[in-house]
Design an enzyme around this catalytic site. Structure first.
Site, PDB file in Angstrom:
ATOM      1  N   GLN A  31       9.281-145.155  18.658  1.00  0.00           N
ATOM      2  CA  GLN A  31       8.242-145.155  17.631  1.00  0.00           C
ATOM      3  C   GLN A  31       7.313-146.349  17.834  1.00  0.00           C
ATOM      4  OE1 GLN A  31       8.557-146.322  13.365  1.00  0.00           O
ATOM      5  NE2 GLN A  31       8.277-144.141  12.959  1.00  0.00           N
ATOM      6  N   GLY A  37      18.888-140.562   8.100  1.00  0.00           N
ATOM      7  CA  GLY A  37      18.755-141.965   8.434  1.00  0.00           C
ATOM      8  C   GLY A  37      19.949-142.814   8.066  1.00  0.00           C
ATOM      9  N   THR A  51      14.459-149.294  11.063  1.00  0.00           N
ATOM     10  CA  THR A  51      14.298-150.726  11.282  1.00  0.00           C
ATOM     11  C   THR A  51      15.637-151.426  11.075  1.00  0.00           C
ATOM     12  OG1 THR A  51      11.991-150.682  10.601  1.00  0.00           O
ATOM     13  CG2 THR A  51      13.116-152.805  10.489  1.00  0.00           C
ATOM     14  N   TYR A  74       1.647-148.048   6.478  1.00  0.00           N
ATOM     15  CA  TYR A  74       1.303-148.972   7.558  1.00  0.00           C
ATOM     16  C   TYR A  74      -0.097-148.659   8.089  1.00  0.00           C
ATOM     17  CZ  TYR A  74       6.100-150.364   6.949  1.00  0.00           C
ATOM     18  OH  TYR A  74       7.275-150.812   6.394  1.00  0.00           O
TER      19      TYR A  74
END
Length: 430
Positions: A128, A370, A49, A213
């Site tokens: 995604q 990441g 994100t 989530y």
């Protein structure tokens, strides 16, 4: 035995790897009915994100832009796998400002330009697909309605807040337990998002079932207290996940599908009373679905932070619970490799050395890096040639603009003189 900290990671991530490195051996994602994807190395850019999409001013509609094309193109490599950031499958799926979507034609066009840039570099690209569920606020929902979740249980996670586009922090509201009609719409939204991703040129989609989530909210009994066909047994609680997978398979049968799960995570207040029983069932059942990969987040990380640093970062206090040495181990890939016969991507707290070890031991097939992919656009090249890594700047992870986004350089011997901090194993994470 050394305690895992980000300082330790920064010191050891550049250690030498033998010439027979498995990290730089090819791998083919070969699934019946789909075009094989040949990867030239095992280093994956995971979904990250970044909150850089452009607001159109229309009902919170966010569209990707030219900066995003440059960002992803910088990190693409020939035969390398990139997974685009979590992307909202609907307006209801949103929970954060400046996060892109894939539910309007304008958003599809925005992504198409980015896919073209990645393809020009020879990269493989998945999108995604994301629904945040309860990790949202009325300000992001259609008609200011409540967010939906498996059950009416609000987020409780180190005092986390939901931030508006204007920078105002709100308490997370108590969500509505999704009705059958809403569940049917959510399944359809994921299928439409996959169709839109195909239209934008992506090679595949990754279903976001991790990190607390929406899908994880249905899977785990800490957030699912339903008594209908979506609650109670592990079969019922996993029903939504398998309905989504099946809907995507039926809508775009030639599209590659991946799935991200995070067994044992407590991110955003997630969790289950019997993690092993739940995920043993789910992951064993996945063998029948011909996924292109299963993407496992290791429990040693929470979101974008090593687990041993979460309490300090969220509360500004020193962690009170000592961290066990087994945080060094990729516990999820070690366990679920015994049950899952397909390709596994493992993510969370890896160094090049431990990535090599996990692949060589057969725990996983690919490893995702990441935070260091953010600050090192040429990460596969640097790892292959044992070059120093640029330290990421956490304060720019979720800000708008180009700083900390597209201004990280590729490797050059004179980089230190340009003011970029290199990972030397000094100082604490900020």
């Amino acid at each position: 035995r050394r305690r895992v900290t980000e300082d330790w990671v920064q010191t050891t991530i550049c250690t030498n790897i033998t010439p027979m490195s498995r990290l730089f051996s090819p791998l083919v994602l070969n699934v019946p009915g789909k075009k094989p994807l040949t990867l030239t190395h095992r280093i994956v850019m995971p979904p990250l994100t970044r909150c850089r999409a452009t607001s159109t001013g229309k009902d919170g509609l966010y569209v990707q832009n030219a900066h995003a094309r440059e960002y992803y193109s910088q990190r693409a490599s020939k035969g390398g796998l990139l997974i685009a950031e979590g992307t909202a499958v609907s307006q209801q799926a949103r929970g954060l400002a400046y996060v892109p979507g894939i539910y309007t034609q304008q958003q599809v066009e925005g992504w198409r330009h980015i896919v073209e840039g990645v393809k020009e570099k020879g990269g493989m690209f998945f999108l995604q697909c994301w629904h945040v569920g309860r990790v949202s606020h009325n300000i992001y929902q259609p008609n200011n309605s409540n967010p939906v979740s498996a059950s009416a249980i609000k987020v409780d996670y180190f005092g986390a807040k939901c931030r508006s586009e204007q920078g105002v922090d709100y308490d997370f509201p108590t969500p509505d337990a999704a009705t059958q009609e809403q569940i049917d719409l959510i399944v359809n939204d994921f299928a439409k998002a996959a169709k839109n991703a195909k239209d934008a040129g992506f090679d595949g989609v990754e279903i976001h079932g991790a990190n607390g989530y929406l899908i994880a909210q249905f899977l785990e009994d800490k957030t699912n207290t339903r008594t209908d066909r979506y609650g109670g047994s592990v079969e019922n609680r996993s029903r939504l996940l398998f309905e989504i997978i099946e809907a995507i398979r039926q809508t775009v049968p030639d599209m590659h599908i991946g799935l991200r799960l995070s067994p044992g995570s407590d991110f955003m207040g997630s969790g289950d009373s019997d993690t092993h029983t739940l995920y043993d069932y789910v992951i064993t059942k996945l063998n029948a679905y011909d996924l292109s990969y299963l993407h496992l987040v290791e429990p040693r990380v929470r979101g974008s932070t090593d687990k041993c640093n979460v309490e300090r970062l969220m509360t500004k206090k020193t962690p009170t619970v000592p961290q066990p040495d087994d945080l060094m181990q990729p516990l999820n890939s070690m366990r679920y490799r015994q049950m899952y016969t397909g390709t596994i991507i493992s993510a969370g707290g890896y160094t090049r050395e431990t990535a090599e070890q996990s692949i060589s031991a057969g725990h996983c097939d690919l490893v995702a890096f990441g935070r260091y992919f953010i600050s090192n656009p040429d990460l596969p090249y640097r790892l292959e040639h044992n070059l120093p890594l640029t330290k990421y700047k956490r304060q720019f992870f979720y800000t708008q603009g180009t700083e900390g986004y597209i201004d990280y350089p590729v490797y050059s011997p004179d980089l230190p003189s340009r003011g970029f901090e290199f990972a030397k194993g000094h100082g604490k994470e900020e």
